[in-house]
Structures are given as structure tokens and as C-alpha cells.
Write an enzyme that holds these catalytic residues in place. Structure first.
Site, PDB file in Angstrom:
ATOM      1  N   LYS A  22       0.838  -1.209   0.000  1.00 21.45           N
ATOM      2  CA  LYS A  22       0.000   0.000   0.000  1.00 21.45           C
ATOM      3  C   LYS A  22       0.869   1.254   0.000  1.00 21.45           C
ATOM      4  CE  LYS A  22      -1.798   1.722   3.975  1.00 21.45           C
ATOM      5  NZ  LYS A  22      -1.461   3.153   4.098  1.00 21.45           N
ATOM      6  N   ASN A  23       1.849   1.291   0.884  1.00 23.32           N
ATOM      7  CA  ASN A  23       2.633   2.523   1.025  1.00 23.32           C
ATOM      8  C   ASN A  23       3.569   2.758  -0.158  1.00 23.32           C
ATOM      9  OD1 ASN A  23       1.311   2.890   3.388  1.00 23.32           O
ATOM     10  ND2 ASN A  23       3.075   2.573   4.733  1.00 23.32           N
ATOM     11  N   ARG A  92      -5.397  10.214   4.141  1.00 26.60           N
ATOM     12  CA  ARG A  92      -4.478  11.264   4.541  1.00 26.60           C
ATOM     13  C   ARG A  92      -3.313  11.421   3.569  1.00 26.60           C
ATOM     14  NH1 ARG A  92       0.257  12.762   6.308  1.00 26.60           N
ATOM     15  NH2 ARG A  92       0.265  14.661   7.524  1.00 26.60           N
ATOM     16  N   CYS A 116      -5.292  12.982  12.109  1.00 29.98           N
ATOM     17  CA  CYS A 116      -5.742  11.626  11.860  1.00 29.98           C
ATOM     18  C   CYS A 116      -5.676  10.873  13.171  1.00 29.98           C
ATOM     19  CB  CYS A 116      -4.880  10.947  10.812  1.00 29.98           C
ATOM     20  SG  CYS A 116      -3.337  10.379  11.476  1.00 29.98           S
ATOM     21  N   ARG A 121      -0.154  14.832  12.878  1.00 27.91           N
ATOM     22  CA  ARG A 121       0.409  14.573  11.540  1.00 27.91           C
ATOM     23  C   ARG A 121       0.469  15.828  10.658  1.00 27.91           C
ATOM     24  NH1 ARG A 121      -1.306   8.635   9.248  1.00 27.91           N
ATOM     25  NH2 ARG A 121       0.741   8.332   8.376  1.00 27.91           N
ATOM     26  N   PRO A 122       1.276  16.801  11.042  1.00 20.86           N
ATOM     27  CA  PRO A 122       1.377  18.017  10.231  1.00 20.86           C
ATOM     28  C   PRO A 122       2.045  17.754   8.876  1.00 20.86           C
ATOM     29  CG  PRO A 122       2.953  18.050  12.049  1.00 20.86           C
ATOM     30  CD  PRO A 122       2.160  16.790  12.199  1.00 20.86           C
ATOM     31  N   ILE A 123       1.958  18.751   7.964  1.00 25.19           N
ATOM     32  CA  ILE A 123       2.600  18.598   6.649  1.00 25.19           C
ATOM     33  C   ILE A 123       3.600  19.738   6.398  1.00 25.19           C
ATOM     34  CG2 ILE A 123       0.790  17.216   5.554  1.00 25.19           C
ATOM     35  CD1 ILE A 123      -0.169  19.881   4.225  1.00 25.19           C
ATOM     36  N   ASP A 124       4.091  20.323   7.493  1.00 24.92           N
ATOM     37  CA  ASP A 124       5.021  21.449   7.341  1.00 24.92           C
ATOM     38  C   ASP A 124       6.267  21.094   6.518  1.00 24.92           C
ATOM     39  OD1 ASP A 124       5.414  19.768   9.601  1.00 24.92           O
ATOM     40  OD2 ASP A 124       6.918  21.128  10.390  1.00 24.92           O
ATOM     41  N   ASP A 305       4.692   1.056  12.270  1.00 28.27           N
ATOM     42  CA  ASP A 305       3.477   0.341  11.844  1.00 28.27           C
ATOM     43  C   ASP A 305       3.410  -1.068  12.433  1.00 28.27           C
ATOM     44  OD1 ASP A 305       2.753   2.531  10.397  1.00 28.27           O
ATOM     45  OD2 ASP A 305       3.090   1.661   8.420  1.00 28.27           O
ATOM     46  N   ILE A 327       7.721   7.619  16.788  1.00 33.73           N
ATOM     47  CA  ILE A 327       7.376   8.268  15.510  1.00 33.73           C
ATOM     48  C   ILE A 327       6.063   9.049  15.616  1.00 33.73           C
ATOM     49  CG2 ILE A 327       7.036   7.928  13.019  1.00 33.73           C
ATOM     50  CD1 ILE A 327       9.828   7.080  13.947  1.00 33.73           C
ATOM     51  N   ARG A 397      -8.405  -0.456   4.595  1.00 31.66           N
ATOM     52  CA  ARG A 397      -7.500   0.514   3.958  1.00 31.66           C
ATOM     53  C   ARG A 397      -6.179  -0.150   3.599  1.00 31.66           C
ATOM     54  NH1 ARG A 397      -5.764   4.440   7.660  1.00 31.66           N
ATOM     55  NH2 ARG A 397      -4.412   4.825   5.893  1.00 31.66           N
TER      56      ARG A 397
HETATM   57  C1  UD1 Z   1       4.307   6.950   6.248  1.00 26.79           C
HETATM   58  C2  UD1 Z   1       3.475   5.709   6.099  1.00 26.79           C
HETATM   59  C3  UD1 Z   1       2.974   5.229   7.459  1.00 26.79           C
HETATM   60  C4  UD1 Z   1       4.132   5.079   8.432  1.00 26.79           C
HETATM   61  C5  UD1 Z   1       4.987   6.343   8.465  1.00 26.79           C
HETATM   62  C6  UD1 Z   1       6.239   6.203   9.311  1.00 26.79           C
HETATM   63  C7  UD1 Z   1       2.502   5.966   3.910  1.00 26.79           C
HETATM   64  C8  UD1 Z   1       1.281   6.153   3.091  1.00 26.79           C
HETATM   65  N1  UD1 Z   1       2.362   5.982   5.231  1.00 26.79           N
HETATM   66  O1  UD1 Z   1       3.455   7.968   6.771  1.00 26.79           O
HETATM   67  O2  UD1 Z   1       2.325   3.976   7.284  1.00 26.79           O
HETATM   68  O3  UD1 Z   1       3.616   4.846   9.718  1.00 26.79           O
HETATM   69  O4  UD1 Z   1       5.397   6.696   7.134  1.00 26.79           O
HETATM   70  O5  UD1 Z   1       6.998   5.132   8.859  1.00 26.79           O
HETATM   71  O6  UD1 Z   1       3.573   5.724   3.390  1.00 26.79           O
HETATM   72  N2  UD1 Z   1       5.828  14.938  10.339  1.00 26.79           N
HETATM   73  C9  UD1 Z   1       5.827  16.289  10.606  1.00 26.79           C
HETATM   74  N3  UD1 Z   1       5.718  17.164   9.550  1.00 26.79           N
HETATM   75  C10 UD1 Z   1       5.633  16.730   8.263  1.00 26.79           C
HETATM   76  C11 UD1 Z   1       5.633  15.338   8.000  1.00 26.79           C
HETATM   77  C12 UD1 Z   1       5.744  14.449   9.060  1.00 26.79           C
HETATM   78  O7  UD1 Z   1       5.920  16.720  11.748  1.00 26.79           O
HETATM   79  O8  UD1 Z   1       5.541  17.559   7.343  1.00 26.79           O
HETATM   80  C13 UD1 Z   1       5.935  13.971  11.476  1.00 26.79           C
HETATM   81  C14 UD1 Z   1       4.683  13.102  11.592  1.00 26.79           C
HETATM   82  O9  UD1 Z   1       3.681  13.757  12.331  1.00 26.79           O
HETATM   83  C15 UD1 Z   1       5.233  11.891  12.304  1.00 26.79           C
HETATM   84  C16 UD1 Z   1       6.641  11.758  11.731  1.00 26.79           C
HETATM   85  O10 UD1 Z   1       6.967  13.050  11.198  1.00 26.79           O
HETATM   86  O11 UD1 Z   1       5.299  12.132  13.680  1.00 26.79           O
HETATM   87  C17 UD1 Z   1       6.796  10.703  10.661  1.00 26.79           C
HETATM   88  O12 UD1 Z   1       5.906  10.953   9.620  1.00 26.79           O
HETATM   89  P1  UD1 Z   1       6.163  10.519   8.122  1.00 26.79           P
HETATM   90  O13 UD1 Z   1       7.442   9.762   7.990  1.00 26.79           O
HETATM   91  O14 UD1 Z   1       5.976  11.713   7.267  1.00 26.79           O
HETATM   92  O15 UD1 Z   1       4.959   9.509   7.911  1.00 26.79           O
HETATM   93  P2  UD1 Z   1       3.908   9.484   6.731  1.00 26.79           P
HETATM   94  O16 UD1 Z   1       4.597   9.751   5.435  1.00 26.79           O
HETATM   95  O17 UD1 Z   1       2.734  10.299   7.096  1.00 26.79           O
END
Ligand code: UD1
Length: 427
Positions: A22-23, A92, A116, A121-124, A305, A327, A397
Site C-alpha cells: 500500500k505505502n 491522509r 488523523c 500529523r502536520p505537513i510542514d 506500523d 514516531i 484501507r
Molecule cells: C508513512 C506511512 C505510514 C508510516 C509512516 C512512518 C505511507 C502512506 N504511510 O506515513 O504507514 O507509519 O510513514 O513510517 O507511506 N511529520 C511532521 N511534519 C511533516 C511530515 C511528518 O511533523 O511535514 C511527522 C509526523 O507527524 C510523524 C513523523 O513526522 O510524527 C513521521 O511521519 P512521516 O514519515 O511523514 O509519515 P507518513 O509519510 O505520514
């Protein structure tokens, strides 16, 4: 609300082929729009998240059709640059389309994916990476308005190796002039699969799997075929189900190195594990001992995960197993549900201590999130009696026909979809 009915007590025996990841497939589907082309994605798992990604592609004006495990995408007809709120909120990781839309059209309008079940889970980091490439992003009222006057390659230093931010930056960089270097990139195997796909699309990409990824040129190709890598978290799930229930299970079509930390933990607990190049066999025919401290970390560390899944295997293991979650801030929600089986779990901040109990009993529980839900299925297999697990669609999912897979191994598991779901699958 779907309901899983699980009667614990049966050991699992047999073989299974693990679904595509999936990922890995979700960013690959987004990458299919970086240039107008025809894409054949093979080994594409049948999941609600994949359906959601197909809906987004269709909204954007692409063709996206499934035939068995193959999804065909034709992105030449892409016309739209926005993703409406209902499609954004369904999944998401839809934010991964942002970099891809920008690379193709130089403007994108999305709604903020929001929080979520695992925390804020920010996207900064995603947005900062795109800004480094020259995108201007206006964030107002939960909406993101993005545009650029032509992206330019840049050096992007991520403050944390975020999987999604690395992928978004890679996709946007395909539409940038010059060389982009992503420093402190995530090293997850899914990033390597994305690199393979982008190379087939015509991108010059290197370094995936290390902490520096470089994208330097793009010569578009018209037709692309790609086989998605096997799902390492589904592989880990099936091993943990076997450890919780007992028995002997062989996984086929897997990449054992990708989930080595999980097999090593299960071996430490007393399971026998045999690895070959594409198969892993687990034998669990004696009582397990507690796991050593498990600390979740970015790849190649122990995957967050798999934390709830390994915890499910520890509920009856002799001694106390400890888990530290690094994480996500809210990744112990399955614990309250596991306690309903009679599990002894104490949480102290980021650490959970699981003291093995002699017996677990079936219970009424609720799937809190995707992997937490799967962990409850695994735990229920090791209980006495019947479990009713209600789920608003989290497990579907990420798992293709989990009920049938477990039944084929000898488990007593059935899944009753909610009415809307069963109507949809009948159509
Ligand atoms: C991906 C995986 C998810 C897995 C995660 C960590 C997919 C679709 N999902 O999620 O299954 O659990 O990797 O291995 O591939 N963060 C920020 N700002 C950002 C982005 C992330 O603060 O802009 C934080 C997140 O809140 C979290 C950490 O960084 O605490 C890791 O997130 P990230 O590696 O980005 O995970 P995802 O890509 O969301």
C-alpha cells in the site's frame, strides 16, 4: 460499521502470497501524473486507499481502471489541478498528490488533510520542501493554494526523515529545472520502489535507500509498466498473527530484508524463523518469552506500523515486553482495546510495558486505526472464545481479504461489511 467475528484458539498452518505494498503503490499512483503517459501498475492491492487514489486520478481528468491486480492509468487527459475536500479527507496520504500536480501543471488547490487517528500529523516538511523548489503556498481556511513560475532544483534538508515529505519532494523535483538534492531523506524501501518507477517514467534519480536522494533530469516516456514491491507491513502482520495464534506459516513473494527487525524480534521471543530469498517461514510451537525493548525508528529501525502487531504477539509471552514509540504521538490507542482481552499493559508516556498473562479471552473491541485494528485481529486469534471487532473501515484501507487469508490458514474469522460497503462491492 463492519464487524469482524473471530473465534480464537485455532493455530495457523499453511502458505500465503503477500499482497503488493500500500505505502509503495500510493505515491506511485501520484507519480503517474508527473508527466502525461500511460502506466500499468502490476501487483496493485485491492484496498480502499487504492480506490481513493483512483478516484482522485479520475477527478483530475485521468483514466484509472482496475483489472484484477493491474491498475491502468492514462494521465495524458489530465485537466484539473484541484482535489476537493471529500477526496482529501478519505485518505491522509492524498497530500502526496500535491508535489505531483505541481510538477505537471505548476498550480494546485487542495484542502488541508488535517489530523488523523495517530495524532496531529502536520505537513510542514512537505510544504517547506516544495517552497525550496520555488512554489508559493497560501494556506487559508484549511485550503492550500499552490503555484510556481517554473520549479527550480534546490538542496532540501529535511529536519526529520519523513516518508511523505521525501516522496512529495521527489515528485515535485521531477518538474523542476536543474538538480534537486534531498538531504536526510527517508530510507524506507517504498522510497526505493518510487525511485524505480520514476526512472521508468524518465527521471534521473539516485540515492533512494540512503539519506541523500538526487533528481537531476527528466526525459518523459510514453508507456510505463511497474510491479509494486511486496508489502512489508502485511508480511509482519502475518508473522505476528502466527506468533499470537501458534502454528507454522510460510510467506511467499516477500523481501525478507525489508522486515528483518520484526523477524529478529520474533526469533528473540522463541519463534523459529527460516528466511530464503523470497520466502519466510515462521514456526511457533512453544510458549513465547517476552520481547526485548522495542524502540520504533525510521527505517532501517523497527517500524512504527509493526509496533501494535508485535505487541499482539507479546500478550501471553512470559515476562515483560517493552515498547517505546518514537514516531507518532498517539500510537497506543489499541492498548485500551487489548486490555479488554485480559492483557496486562501499562503505559508511561511513550513506553508501554506488556506483562504476559496465562490466558486471554474474547471480547468486544473496536479498531482504533489501520495497524491497531489488524493487531486486534492478531491478538483475538490467541484468545479463548469469541471476539467481535467493530471497524469503520480502517483494516480494509491496508489489507486485502484478510478474513479469507486467515481462514485459509485455519483461523475462524469472518467479516461482515457494513451495508454500504457490501452494496458497493456488489456493483
Ligand atoms: C508513512 C506511512 C505510514 C508510516 C509512516 C512512518 C505511507 C502512506 N504511510 O506515513 O504507514 O507509519 O510513514 O513510517 O507511506 N511529520 C511532521 N511534519 C511533516 C511530515 C511528518 O511533523 O511535514 C511527522 C509526523 O507527524 C510523524 C513523523 O513526522 O510524527 C513521521 O511521519 P512521516 O514519515 O511523514 O509519515 P507518513 O509519510 O505520514
Amino acid at each position: 460499521m463492519g464487524v469482524w467475528k473471530i473465534t480464537g484458539g485455532n493455530k495457523l498452518y499453511g502458505d500465503l502470497r503477500v499482497q503488493g505494498s500500500k505505502n509503495a503503490v500510493l505515491p506511485i499512483m501520484a507519480a503517474a501524473i508527473v508527466t502525461g503517459c500511460e502506466t500499468e501498475i502490476i501487483n496493485c492491492p485491492q484496498l480502499s486507499d487504492v480506490d481513493a487514489a483512483m478516484e482522485i486520478l479520475r477527478h483530475l481528468g485521468c483514466k484509472a481502471e482496475r483489472e484484477k491486480d493491474i491498475v491502468n492509468i492514462d494521465s495524458r487527459s489530465m485537466t484539473c489541478t484541484d482535489i476537493p475536500r471529500d477526496l482529501m479527507s478519505e485518505m491522509r496520504s492524498s497530500v502526496i498528490f500535491l508535489g505531483a500536480i505541481l510538477a505537471r501543471t505548476h498550480e494546485a488547490q487542495l484542502t488541508y488533510p488535517g489530523g488523523c487517528e495517530l495524532g496531529a500529523r502536520p505537513i510542514d516538511m512537505h510544504l517547506d520542501a516544495l517552497k525550496r523548489l520555488g512554489a508559493s503556498i497560501d494556506e487559508r481556511g484549511g485550503k492550500l493554494e499552490c503555484r510556481d513560475e517554473g520549479l527550480l532544483g534546490a538542496r532540501i534538508v529535511l529536519p526529520f526523515p519523513s516518508v511523505g515529505a521525501t516522496e512529495n519532494a521527489m515528485l515535485a523535483a521531477c518538474g523542476a529545472k536543474g538538480t534537486t538534492t534531498i538531504v536526510n531523506a527517508a530510507k524506507e524501501p517504498e522510497i526505493v520502489d518510487l525511485q524505480e518507477f520514476l526512472r521508468k517514467l524518465g527521471a534521473e534519480v539516485s540515492g533512494a535507500g540512503t539519506s541523500t536522494v538526487t533528481i537531476s533530469d527528466f526525459t518523459p516516456h510514453a508507456h510505463v509498466g511497474h510491479r509494486v514491491m511486496p508489502d512489508r507491513i502485511v508480511s509482519a502482520t502475518m508473522l505476528c498473527c502466527a506468533a499470537a495464534a501458534g502454528g507454522a506459516v510460510t510467506l511467499h513473494g516477500v523481501m525478507p530484508d525489508d522486515f528483518e527487525t520484526v523477524t529478529a524480534a520474533l526469533e528473540d521471543m522463541g519463534c523459529l524463523v527460516e528466511r530464503r530469498s523470497k520466502t519466510v517461514k515462521i514456526v511457533c510451537d512453544s510458549p513465547l518469552r517476552a520481547s526485548k525493548l522495542i524502540t520504533t525508528r525510521p527505517y532501517p529501525g523497527f517500524p512504527t506500523d509493526a509496533q501494535p502487531l508485535l505487541m499482539a504477539s507479546c500478550l501471553k509471552a512470559a515476562g515483560t515486553s517493552e515498547f517505546t514509540e518514537n514516531i507518532f504521538e498517539n500510537r497506543f490507542r489499541h492498548v485500551a482495546e487489548m486490555r479488554r482481552f485480559g492483557a496486562d499493559i501499562k503505559i508511561n508516556g511513550r513506553t508501554a510495558a506488556v506483562t504476559g498473562v496465562r490466558e486471554l479471552h474474547g471480547a468486544e473491541v473496536n479498531a482504533t486505526d489501520l495497524r491497531g485494528g489488524a493487531a486486534l485481529v492478531a491478538a483475538a486469534l490467541g484468545t479463548e472464545g469469541e471476539t467481535l471487532l467493530t471497524d469503520t473501515g480502517h483494516i480494509l484501507r491496508g489489507y486485502e481479504a484478510l478474513d479469507k487469508t486467515l481462514t485459509a490458514l485455519g483461523a475462524d474469522v469472518s467479516y461482515e461489511p457494513e451495508e454500504d460497503e457490501s452494496l458497493a462491492s456488489a456493483m
